[in-house]
Design a protein around this motif. Sequence first.
Motif, short mmCIF file in Angstrom:
data_model
loop_
_atom_site.label_atom_id
_atom_site.label_comp_id
_atom_site.label_asym_id
_atom_site.label_seq_id
_atom_site.Cartn_x
_atom_site.Cartn_y
_atom_site.Cartn_z
N LEU A 67 0.85 -1.19 0.00
CA LEU A 67 0.00 0.00 0.00
C LEU A 67 0.88 1.24 0.00
O LEU A 67 1.91 1.28 0.67
N VAL A 119 -5.64 -4.35 -4.39
CA VAL A 119 -5.52 -3.01 -3.83
C VAL A 119 -6.70 -2.15 -4.31
O VAL A 119 -6.94 -2.03 -5.51
N THR A 157 -9.02 1.67 -3.68
CA THR A 157 -8.78 3.07 -3.30
C THR A 157 -10.09 3.72 -2.87
O THR A 157 -11.10 3.61 -3.55
N GLU A 172 -5.29 3.99 -0.18
CA GLU A 172 -5.23 2.61 -0.65
C GLU A 172 -5.54 1.63 0.48
O GLU A 172 -5.11 1.82 1.62
N TRP A 185 -5.64 -1.09 5.89
CA TRP A 185 -5.16 0.20 5.41
C TRP A 185 -4.36 0.89 6.51
O TRP A 185 -4.38 0.47 7.66
#
Length: 321
Positions: free
Chosen positions: A74, A263, A265, A270, A285
């Motif tokens: 991340l 991944v 968003t 992220e 996260w």
Amino acid sequence: MTLNNHPDLKKLFHDPHIPDIDLTEKVMKRIYAEQEEYQPKARFMARRKLSLLIAVGLLVTASTAVAMVEYNSLKNKKGEVVYKTGPLKDSDFRVPSKEESMRTGTSERLKQELLPKGSAAYFYIVPHNPNKELDLKFTPFVYTDAADLRANMKDKSVQIVESLNEKLTFRIAEVFYQPEVLSDPPTPQEEAAIADKLHKQAKEAKKDYAMMPLKFSDQLMHMSATYSHRDKVIEVSVRRDVKQDDFTPSTYWDEDIKMKQEVLTVDGVELLYIKFEQNGSSLTWVDETSDPVYQYVYEIDTVSGKTTKEELLKMAKLYMK
């Protein structure tokens, strides 16, 4: 002399600065024998996670299918890597010696028997301790009310919610604070003196151990909160790491565990979504904005029941406000 903070962790890493967060009884049998300190009561599929500011995820049951896992990382809004995953072989894991396992197994048993919730102590075990090592053991502070947890949480940067949706409500939380001996560690000479003192006490009492109570600092190490409704159980965990240029929070997985990582968003942040082949999923996260010195790794795990990716994202947004 090294400081063995945690039997479980010690079994995995034998590192003097690994937090005494119980993370063993659920994973064991795959890489090491059981013992532990921060143990979420109903962890998914016997999966376990250790964080030595690093974490190790394990599954007691694993698929026999052959598939390469694509590990991910991340990044923050500056493009810097703030969290990563990888195979266990890339970690500092080492198999403990038989002597270490015997000693730490004894100190873990004594911790379970003698330490009430929210307490810490040095244990000195006489047998299987040729190097006269100390084992640092500590237990979590336990809360069954979210408002009480919020009022008593010393680290106000940590987000605490009463419910994850209209049905999943707060049930219990375990909070681990850092013992003062980790915030302000003794010198090797001071540590050796403590070990000698406890060894003497054990001999005089004709016991195979001695213990010395310790105090906690205000520094949070790890928190785990459980939310449930009927057969559906979700665990939300937070661990605090010091922001360092040469350190990236990491999770290393047993290579037999089959999973898919993706991944995602949300509002420029992220998140790592993991779907396990056997069952279950998680969302991780990093919150870098709450504190100028520390960063917080949040993780939402499905312990039981079915939870979709979209549901996990809605839960995460509650903590990202």
